[in-house]
Design a protein around this motif. Structure first.
Motif, PDB file in Angstrom:
ATOM      1  N   MET A   1       3.889  10.631 -18.959  1.00 62.20           N
ATOM      2  CA  MET A   1       4.065  10.209 -17.497  1.00 62.20           C
ATOM      3  C   MET A   1       4.933   9.027 -17.502  1.00 62.20           C
ATOM      4  SD  MET A   1       0.827   9.768 -15.063  1.00 62.20           S
ATOM      5  CE  MET A   1      -0.188  10.844 -16.049  1.00 62.20           C
ATOM      6  N   PRO A   4       6.006   4.407 -13.166  1.00 59.60           N
ATOM      7  CA  PRO A   4       6.634   4.150 -11.824  1.00 59.60           C
ATOM      8  C   PRO A   4       6.960   2.854 -11.508  1.00 59.60           C
ATOM      9  CG  PRO A   4       4.298   4.508 -11.667  1.00 59.60           C
ATOM     10  CD  PRO A   4       4.537   4.509 -13.077  1.00 59.60           C
ATOM     11  N   ALA A   6       7.705  -0.724  -9.662  1.00 65.18           N
ATOM     12  CA  ALA A   6       6.831  -1.740  -8.939  1.00 65.18           C
ATOM     13  C   ALA A   6       7.067  -1.363  -7.419  1.00 65.18           C
ATOM     14  CB  ALA A   6       6.917  -3.059  -9.061  1.00 65.18           C
ATOM     15  N   TYR A   8       8.521   1.373  -5.866  1.00 64.44           N
ATOM     16  CA  TYR A   8       7.934   2.501  -5.249  1.00 64.44           C
ATOM     17  C   TYR A   8       6.495   2.341  -5.041  1.00 64.44           C
ATOM     18  CZ  TYR A   8       6.164   7.258  -5.940  1.00 64.44           C
ATOM     19  OH  TYR A   8       5.344   8.367  -5.640  1.00 64.44           O
ATOM     20  N   LEU A   9       5.658   1.718  -5.922  1.00 68.87           N
ATOM     21  CA  LEU A   9       4.256   1.499  -5.828  1.00 68.87           C
ATOM     22  C   LEU A   9       3.991   0.774  -4.467  1.00 68.87           C
ATOM     23  CD1 LEU A   9       2.793   1.098  -9.457  1.00 68.87           C
ATOM     24  CD2 LEU A   9       2.871   3.267  -7.972  1.00 68.87           C
ATOM     25  N   ILE A  10       4.802  -0.395  -4.073  1.00 62.18           N
ATOM     26  CA  ILE A  10       4.409  -1.134  -3.074  1.00 62.18           C
ATOM     27  C   ILE A  10       4.631  -0.353  -1.778  1.00 62.18           C
ATOM     28  CG2 ILE A  10       5.570  -3.203  -1.935  1.00 62.18           C
ATOM     29  CD1 ILE A  10       5.592  -4.611  -4.540  1.00 62.18           C
ATOM     30  N   LEU A  11       5.904   0.395  -1.970  1.00 61.24           N
ATOM     31  CA  LEU A  11       6.238   1.235  -0.740  1.00 61.24           C
ATOM     32  C   LEU A  11       5.228   2.335  -0.302  1.00 61.24           C
ATOM     33  CD1 LEU A  11      10.238   1.705  -1.000  1.00 61.24           C
ATOM     34  CD2 LEU A  11       8.922   0.441   0.561  1.00 61.24           C
ATOM     35  N   ALA A  12       4.785   3.019  -1.500  1.00 58.45           N
ATOM     36  CA  ALA A  12       3.605   3.789  -1.397  1.00 58.45           C
ATOM     37  C   ALA A  12       2.200   3.220  -0.702  1.00 58.45           C
ATOM     38  CB  ALA A  12       3.469   4.616  -2.693  1.00 58.45           C
ATOM     39  N   LEU A  13       2.171   2.259  -1.284  1.00 59.32           N
ATOM     40  CA  LEU A  13       0.802   1.422  -0.858  1.00 59.32           C
ATOM     41  C   LEU A  13       1.059   1.240   0.753  1.00 59.32           C
ATOM     42  CD1 LEU A  13      -1.683   0.451  -2.225  1.00 59.32           C
ATOM     43  CD2 LEU A  13      -0.584  -1.922  -2.301  1.00 59.32           C
ATOM     44  N   ALA A  15       2.876   2.652   3.061  1.00 56.42           N
ATOM     45  CA  ALA A  15       2.862   3.832   3.581  1.00 56.42           C
ATOM     46  C   ALA A  15       1.526   4.111   3.872  1.00 56.42           C
ATOM     47  CB  ALA A  15       3.589   4.784   3.023  1.00 56.42           C
ATOM     48  N   ALA A  16       0.684   4.088   2.942  1.00 54.54           N
ATOM     49  CA  ALA A  16      -0.635   4.691   2.904  1.00 54.54           C
ATOM     50  C   ALA A  16      -1.613   3.752   3.745  1.00 54.54           C
ATOM     51  CB  ALA A  16      -1.381   4.535   1.319  1.00 54.54           C
ATOM     52  N   ALA A  17      -1.213   2.294   3.695  1.00 52.19           N
ATOM     53  CA  ALA A  17      -2.313   1.386   4.666  1.00 52.19           C
ATOM     54  C   ALA A  17      -1.704   1.770   6.012  1.00 52.19           C
ATOM     55  CB  ALA A  17      -1.639  -0.090   4.170  1.00 52.19           C
ATOM     56  N   ALA A  19      -0.540   4.187   7.349  1.00 50.26           N
ATOM     57  CA  ALA A  19      -1.117   5.778   7.903  1.00 50.26           C
ATOM     58  C   ALA A  19      -2.666   5.616   7.916  1.00 50.26           C
ATOM     59  CB  ALA A  19      -0.717   6.699   6.648  1.00 50.26           C
ATOM     60  N   GLY A  65      -3.523  13.976 -13.103  1.00 50.53           N
ATOM     61  CA  GLY A  65      -3.664  12.619 -13.713  1.00 50.53           C
ATOM     62  C   GLY A  65      -4.408  12.761 -14.965  1.00 50.53           C
TER      63      GLY A  65
END
Lengths: 115, 249
Positions: A1, A4, A6, A8-13, A15-17, A19, A65
């Motif tokens: 794997m 990823p 940091a 990308y993770l911050i943006l994903a986080l 976006a999730a928050a 949403a 995962g």
């Protein structure tokens, strides 16, 4: 794997928050104006249920995962046991989860160490 | 803790807050702790950093969406797809929040208090308020709700961190068992509602489409499953026999 980044993770986080909170805020704004039994609420419930069911079955059948390294038979067997115990105990969620998790853990334990 | 008699209802915001605090300690906290131990282990076993798990619990605090976030970040889904999937799986917070508002909103309640409280609505705190809120005077329910949910939120953060570190300290079989706990928990919680035809159909369509669409597109599979499966189930249930007939399993 691949690791990823940091960013990308911050943006994903973020976006999730957003949403997630958008529904909470909308609920406060609409509370009292739109009934929780409106047909659109049924539809929302159905979409959420279907997605969650899809996610769960994906984690059991085609995990991406950490569960990917476990035998499929252990995952399916443990899930089946959890459902069986749940219905056999008058829909007791806690007993079903404990039974399934314990069976899964013991299976892995006896089946040897998992990488 | 077993309350031997029904105590008189709280009369001050502070008393309502303390009552909420006391009532959250027990089964609600234990159930959440187990779930977030599993979430912390999932984050660790997915090789993601602890701060991501903690920040997710802090900013999201709705476990199905958090698990979806971790699962999708692990396969490198695009941020847009993550937002869509998390948004869809957490859309159930909308009806939950709407049904709580009449309970929480009293004359004179400040809107910001309600917007802050809405961040703390989770299945556990929602059930807690629906079941016990009626004993608390209307004007004090927001205080009671904060008292009830803040320990749950704090415990979730602690359990996320503990689960994360536990994953490296216990045998692999145990930490993978913790990871498996949440899918099983969600599965059984969904089975509680199966008397409603629309939800039963959603579960079935989602269960079939989820793995299939994942094979077609690992990226868009989940949002597509929710939209297609959920909409099909909703349409079928509307056309079907009278819904919500009680007493059928």
């Amino acid at each position: 794997m691949a690791e990823p980044s940091a960013l990308y993770l911050i943006l994903a986080l973020a976006a999730a928050a957003v949403a997630t909170y958008v529904w909470r805020a909308l609920g406060v704004a609409l509370g009292g104006r739109l009934g929780a039994t409106a047909p659109v609420m049924d539809w929302i419930g159905c979409v959420a249920y279907a997605l969650l069911a899809g996610l769960i079955l994906r984690m059991i059948l085609l995990p991406a995962g950490p569960l990917a390294d476990t035998p499929a038979l252990a995952r399916v067997g443990a899930a089946g046991l959890a459902v069986a115990v749940f219905f056999a105990t008058r829909r007791n969620v806690a007993l079903g989860v404990v039974a399934g998790t314990t069976a899964f853990t013991l299976w892995l334990w006896i089946g040897g160490p998992v990488p | 803790m077993t309350p031997s008699q029904t105590p008189p209802g709280p009369t001050t915001p502070r008393a309502a807050l303390v009552l909420g605090l006391r009532e959250s300690i027990g089964l609600p906290v234990a159930v959440l702790a187990a779930s977030f131990l599993g979430f912390g282990s999932l984050v660790a076993k997915t090789d993601l950093p602890l701060w991501l798990g903690l920040a997710s619990t802090l900013t999201g605090w709705a476990l199905p969406g958090q698990v979806a976030l971790v699962e999708m970040a692990a396969v490198g889904s695009s941020v847009l797809v993550i937002a869509l999937a998390v948004g869809m799986v957490n859309a159930r917070l909308l009806p939950m929040t709407i049904t709580l508002m009449p309970l929480l909103r009293a004359p004179g309640t400040r809107p910001w208090g309600l917007y802050a409280a809405s961040h703390l609505i989770a299945v556990t705190s929602w059930i807690g308020l629906m079941q016990r809120g009626h004993r608390v005077p209307h004007a004090l329910r927001l205080s009671y709700f904060f008292g009830f949910s803040l320990p749950l939120w704090a415990m979730s953060l602690v359990a996320t961190a503990v689960g994360f570190h536990l994953a490296g300290a216990v045998p692999s079989a145990v930490s993978l068992g913790l990871v498996f706990l949440n899918p099983l928990y969600f599965l059984l919680v969904m089975c509680v509602d199966l008397r409603r035809r629309a939800l039963l159909l959603s579960l079935m369509f989602g269960a079939v489409l989820g793995p299939l669409l994942h094979l077609l597109s690992p990226d868009w599979g989940l949002p597509a499953t929710g939209l297609v499966g959920g909409t099909l189930a909703w349409l079928l249930a509307r056309r079907g026999p009278p819904r919500d007939a009680p007493g059928h399993g």
